[in-house]
Design a protein around this motif. Structure first.
Motif, PDB file in Angstrom:
ATOM      1  N   SER A  47       0.812  -1.223   0.000  1.00  0.00           N
ATOM      2  CA  SER A  47       0.000   0.000   0.000  1.00  0.00           C
ATOM      3  C   SER A  47       0.839   1.264   0.000  1.00  0.00           C
ATOM      4  O   SER A  47       0.439   2.282  -0.576  1.00  0.00           O
ATOM      5  CB  SER A  47      -0.950  -0.001   1.200  1.00  0.00           C
ATOM      6  OG  SER A  47      -0.241  -0.228   2.412  1.00  0.00           O
ATOM      7  N   LEU A  50       1.685   1.950  -3.540  1.00  0.00           N
ATOM      8  CA  LEU A  50       0.512   2.398  -4.292  1.00  0.00           C
ATOM      9  C   LEU A  50       0.203   3.863  -4.005  1.00  0.00           C
ATOM     10  O   LEU A  50      -0.235   4.602  -4.895  1.00  0.00           O
ATOM     11  CB  LEU A  50      -0.687   1.510  -3.965  1.00  0.00           C
ATOM     12  CG  LEU A  50      -0.555   0.067  -4.469  1.00  0.00           C
ATOM     13  CD1 LEU A  50      -1.713  -0.787  -3.957  1.00  0.00           C
ATOM     14  CD2 LEU A  50      -0.505   0.032  -5.984  1.00  0.00           C
ATOM     15  N   ARG A  51       0.459   4.309  -2.778  1.00  0.00           N
ATOM     16  CA  ARG A  51       0.297   5.745  -2.488  1.00  0.00           C
ATOM     17  C   ARG A  51       1.285   6.573  -3.299  1.00  0.00           C
ATOM     18  O   ARG A  51       0.952   7.645  -3.796  1.00  0.00           O
ATOM     19  CB  ARG A  51       0.479   6.002  -0.992  1.00  0.00           C
ATOM     20  CG  ARG A  51      -0.610   5.402  -0.124  1.00  0.00           C
ATOM     21  CD  ARG A  51      -0.471   5.833   1.336  1.00  0.00           C
ATOM     22  NE  ARG A  51      -1.205   4.923   2.192  1.00  0.00           N
ATOM     23  CZ  ARG A  51      -0.653   3.960   2.928  1.00  0.00           C
ATOM     24  NH1 ARG A  51       0.660   3.828   2.934  1.00  0.00           N
ATOM     25  NH2 ARG A  51      -1.399   3.170   3.662  1.00  0.00           N
ATOM     26  N   ASP A  54       0.017   6.665  -6.791  1.00  0.00           N
ATOM     27  CA  ASP A  54      -1.103   7.608  -6.874  1.00  0.00           C
ATOM     28  C   ASP A  54      -0.591   9.041  -6.950  1.00  0.00           C
ATOM     29  O   ASP A  54      -1.137   9.866  -7.695  1.00  0.00           O
ATOM     30  CB  ASP A  54      -2.020   7.440  -5.664  1.00  0.00           C
ATOM     31  CG  ASP A  54      -2.860   6.169  -5.711  1.00  0.00           C
ATOM     32  OD1 ASP A  54      -3.087   5.652  -6.825  1.00  0.00           O
ATOM     33  OD2 ASP A  54      -3.279   5.699  -4.636  1.00  0.00           O
ATOM     34  N   GLY A  59      -1.435   5.308 -10.277  1.00  0.00           N
ATOM     35  CA  GLY A  59      -1.928   4.217  -9.451  1.00  0.00           C
ATOM     36  C   GLY A  59      -3.015   3.394 -10.109  1.00  0.00           C
ATOM     37  O   GLY A  59      -2.975   2.154 -10.075  1.00  0.00           O
ATOM     38  N   ASP A  60      -3.982   4.039 -10.717  1.00  0.00           N
ATOM     39  CA  ASP A  60      -5.094   3.303 -11.331  1.00  0.00           C
ATOM     40  C   ASP A  60      -4.621   2.460 -12.511  1.00  0.00           C
ATOM     41  O   ASP A  60      -5.106   1.333 -12.711  1.00  0.00           O
ATOM     42  CB  ASP A  60      -6.182   4.274 -11.787  1.00  0.00           C
ATOM     43  CG  ASP A  60      -6.946   4.886 -10.615  1.00  0.00           C
ATOM     44  OD1 ASP A  60      -6.867   4.337  -9.503  1.00  0.00           O
ATOM     45  OD2 ASP A  60      -7.606   5.919 -10.822  1.00  0.00           O
ATOM     46  N   GLN A  61      -3.680   2.979 -13.293  1.00  0.00           N
ATOM     47  CA  GLN A  61      -3.155   2.200 -14.417  1.00  0.00           C
ATOM     48  C   GLN A  61      -2.454   0.941 -13.920  1.00  0.00           C
ATOM     49  O   GLN A  61      -2.593  -0.136 -14.516  1.00  0.00           O
ATOM     50  CB  GLN A  61      -2.173   3.040 -15.226  1.00  0.00           C
ATOM     51  CG  GLN A  61      -2.784   4.190 -15.998  1.00  0.00           C
ATOM     52  CD  GLN A  61      -1.735   4.899 -16.827  1.00  0.00           C
ATOM     53  OE1 GLN A  61      -1.009   4.278 -17.596  1.00  0.00           O
ATOM     54  NE2 GLN A  61      -1.638   6.213 -16.667  1.00  0.00           N
ATOM     55  N   ARG A  63      -2.967  -0.636 -11.001  1.00  0.00           N
ATOM     56  CA  ARG A  63      -3.960  -1.548 -10.426  1.00  0.00           C
ATOM     57  C   ARG A  63      -4.706  -2.319 -11.526  1.00  0.00           C
ATOM     58  O   ARG A  63      -5.083  -3.479 -11.343  1.00  0.00           O
ATOM     59  CB  ARG A  63      -4.949  -0.778  -9.568  1.00  0.00           C
ATOM     60  CG  ARG A  63      -4.369  -0.220  -8.269  1.00  0.00           C
ATOM     61  CD  ARG A  63      -5.437   0.518  -7.478  1.00  0.00           C
ATOM     62  NE  ARG A  63      -4.917   1.100  -6.240  1.00  0.00           N
ATOM     63  CZ  ARG A  63      -4.436   2.346  -6.143  1.00  0.00           C
ATOM     64  NH1 ARG A  63      -4.396   3.139  -7.225  1.00  0.00           N
ATOM     65  NH2 ARG A  63      -3.989   2.797  -4.991  1.00  0.00           N
ATOM     66  N   ALA A  64      -4.923  -1.676 -12.671  1.00  0.00           N
ATOM     67  CA  ALA A  64      -5.671  -2.306 -13.754  1.00  0.00           C
ATOM     68  C   ALA A  64      -4.928  -3.494 -14.356  1.00  0.00           C
ATOM     69  O   ALA A  64      -5.535  -4.366 -14.971  1.00  0.00           O
ATOM     70  CB  ALA A  64      -5.975  -1.284 -14.844  1.00  0.00           C
ATOM     71  N   GLU A  68      -5.105  -8.509  -6.812  1.00  0.00           N
ATOM     72  CA  GLU A  68      -4.915  -8.296  -5.387  1.00  0.00           C
ATOM     73  C   GLU A  68      -4.247  -9.510  -4.764  1.00  0.00           C
ATOM     74  O   GLU A  68      -4.618 -10.649  -5.025  1.00  0.00           O
ATOM     75  CB  GLU A  68      -6.261  -8.036  -4.717  1.00  0.00           C
ATOM     76  CG  GLU A  68      -6.180  -7.701  -3.253  1.00  0.00           C
ATOM     77  CD  GLU A  68      -7.547  -7.377  -2.669  1.00  0.00           C
ATOM     78  OE1 GLU A  68      -7.971  -8.114  -1.754  1.00  0.00           O
ATOM     79  OE2 GLU A  68      -8.190  -6.410  -3.118  1.00  0.00           O
TER      80      GLU A  68
END
Length: 366
Positions: A47, A50-51, A54, A59-61, A63-64, A68
């Motif tokens: 995490s 990921l921060r 972001d 971050g969203d790219q 995660r896609a 998990e």
């Protein structure tokens, strides 16, 4: 406009380029390899990483392209539980880590940069604290030089002189396997001086990693050795190795760096493995590189003196180097009586204590 010269086009170097460009810097990345690529390996991003992603707007790219991670804990070579993880407590408190292929992360970072930023096939031979970098195509000069050139960094010499990395006592294998049957679980198993872990990737392949005690530079060690060492371990380890291909196996001795007095010198700042190479036992190597990138861009933009970057990053990263080395020592124990004692002790540790122990690692914000 201020200019930064970044030496090294790995995860940390590319992330630093994204962060600095986002703050209005002109950036040049010098990469020794002829192209940006990372083959044969997965990566876990916790995490805290990921921060940082972001903060970079990526971050969203990331995660896609990931799945998990929900690790259940550690088993022995026969599949008996040594330590269970309360994944829900970790998810609630910190957020879940994700797993993806390193090549996907590099691709996202690379795509976020203007094409002219990255210069491949450039070997850096020296850096000076006045911001001058000497390389195979000439020289470059910047208001900031970022040493993101890995464990055996050339740039680090200008900050710390010659530093000899410390061998951990064990080597590692990494490979990506296409299993005969789908695998959705992940985990790590500990034996005597040996470990094997695996994690599924979003495309159905499985990232595998293994460690074994041996002298540095031991030759050989391909798929045949992996099957000899781990082929009789519990499912799905034996099945993964049966499906593996020789060409997918990467073998690397594992090193870290001893603590030093500073990560900066005048216009130079060290980042990632060049500053604080650590063993992979906490899964924080790349995560800390991403943190470095975000903090360095902020400090360098706000203050010409890089001391604050050193003050923010050195205590935290050196703590993680020490902690990761300690975990590796415990995980690689080989004496049968000591291993039995270790496993018994780990079984007695409550899952809540494990979650609490992660707080110093994961409770990081930009």
């Amino acid at each position: 406009m201020s200019k930064a010269i970044i030496v090294g086009g790995g995860i940390g170097g590319l992330a630093a380029a994204v962060a600095l460009i986002g703050r209005g810097w002109e950036v040049e990345v010098l990469e020794r390899a002829g192209s940006i690529a990372e083959v044969g390996a997965g990566i876990s991003l916790w995490s805290n990483a990921l921060r940082a992603l972001d903060a970079l707007g990526l971050g969203d790219q990331v995660r896609a392209r990931a799945i998990e991670e929900g690790s259940a804990g550690i088993r022995d070579s026969k599949g008996r539980w040594i330590s269970r993880v309360d994944s829900e407590a970790i998810r609630t408190r910190f957020g879940s880590p994700i797993v993806l292929h390193r090549a996907d992360l590099l691709d996202i970072l690379h795509a976020a940069l203007p094409e002219e930023v990255l210069r491949t096939g450039i070997s850096v031979t020296a850096a000076r604290t006045d911001g001058t970098v000497t390389h195979s195509a000439g020289t470059a000069k910047g208001d900031l030089v970022v040493g993101a050139d890995g464990l055996r960094s050339v740039v680090r010499r200008a900050v710390s002189g010659d530093i000899e990395p410390r061998y951990s006592g064990y080597t590692a294998w990494r490979l990506v396997v296409t299993p005969a049957e789908p695998i959705t679980e992940l985990g790590e198993s500990w034996g005597r001086g040996e470990r094997f872990g695996f994690a599924p990737l979003s495309d159905g392949r499985v990232y595998c990693f293994a460690c074994a005690n041996m002298p540095a530079g031991t030759p050989g060690g391909g798929l045949a050795e992996l099957r000899r060492r781990f082929g009789t371990w519990h499912d799905p380890i034996s099945a993964l190795l049966a499906a593996a291909e020789e060409s997918a196996v990467l073998k690397h001795d594992l090193y870290d760096l001893p603590a030093r007095k500073t990560y900066v010198a005048d216009r130079i700042a060290l980042l990632g493995d060049a500053a604080h190479a650590m063993t992979p036992n906490l899964g924080q190597g790349a995560c800390q590189s991403l943190e470095d990138a975000v903090i360095l861009a902020r400090v360098a933009t706000e203050d010409a003196d890089l001391t604050r970057y050193d003050q923010e990053r050195r205590p935290r990263t050196q703590m993680l180097v020490t902690r990761s080395r300690r975990i590796g020592t415990i995980a690689q124990l080989s004496s049968p009586p000591v291993v039995a004692l270790r496993n018994t002790a780990l079984r007695l540790i409550p899952a809540s204590a494990q979650a609490n122990s992660l707080a110093p690692v994961l409770d990081w914000t930009c």
